[in-house]
Design an enzyme around this catalytic site. Structure first.
Site: not given
Length: 261
Positions: A85, A158
């Protein structure tokens, strides 16, 4: 008339010579005493017996564990990247060093910084447990002192897009924060900022951050959890710290700065 002077007795000298001899004898005795004390000190030092290895080894291990625990608690902690990701910034299997000292010195997340945070709830599936009690206990202990990544592995990484009070929106291929377009040179090749998922405008609650992955088309981030706690935003209290470096593997070492810049 001749005067006969008394002869000086054999083996004696003038008065000045006697004083000199006495001084030399005294100095010689003092030097002998100093040498004797030095010899005794050397014998005492050389007589100290080293501790047996079965005592030294546990002491060294205990000191090492304390140092590792202090580093993990106050300085840096290592996490493993489990998914793609955040490619290509962070790759699957990378081990990253997270700066845990920064939050203790007043640092707060800012847009553009990659951060590690604890799952705010429902972002990750339940983690499997090791059925072997021995290896399970060993991995728990090593995880506790920071020698291996957290055992429960319910942490995510993230990039911060917006912080509390800011308004974020994505439409078409344009991401904006407070109405201004965000330049994202870190995006995975072939991805655009929205990756086919328009949303917003969303105002990030105070004390929260809005986070997204660099591989936007392969990241279940804040965009996908808008119906969960925080409306998709992550509490700042869940943030462990900024990612400062890739520390493994050697062919992918990288430094993002003290605060992930």
């Amino acid at each position: 008339m001749a005067v006969n002077l008394p002869e000086t007795p054999s083996g004696t000298g003038a008065p000045g010579d006697s004083a000199s001899n006495a001084h030399e004898v005294s100095g010689g005795r003092a030097e002998a005493r100093r040498r004797a004390r030095g010899e005794r000190g050397r014998k005492a030092r050389s007589g100290r017996r080293p501790r047996p290895w079965w005592i030294e080894l546990p002491v060294m291990a205990a000191v090492g564990l304390v140092v590792a625990l202090l580093i993990k608690t106050c300085l840096f902690q290592v996490f493993t990247i489990p998914s793609g990701s955040m490619e290509n910034t962070l790759r699957i299997g990378d081990r990253v060093g997270v700066n845990k000292l920064a939050p203790l010195t007043g640092w707060e997340p800012e847009p553009g910084q990659p951060v590690v945070f604890k799952d705010p709830g429902g972002w990750l599936p339940p983690q499997p447990t090791d059925p072997n009690p021995v290896t399970n206990a060993a991995s728990s202990a090593l995880s506790f002192v920071g020698l291996v990544p957290p055992k429960d592995d319910n942490y995510l990484v993230k990039r911060v897009i917006a912080t509390g009070g800011q308004t974020v929106q994505c439409e078409g291929s344009t991401l904006t924060v407070d109405g201004r377009k965000v330049d994202e040179p870190y995006l995975h090749p072939g991805d655009d900022s929205c990756a086919g998922l328009d949303f917003g405008p969303v105002k990030v609650p105070s004390g929260y951050v809005w986070v997204e992955g660099d591989h936007r088309s392969d990241s279940a981030d804040s965009r996908y959890h808008q119906h969960g706690p925080g409306g998709g935003a992550v509490p700042v209290d869940n943030v462990v710290g900024p990612v400062s470096a890739v520390v493994w593997p050697l062919n992918h070492l990288d430094w993002f700065g003290w605060t992930g810049r």
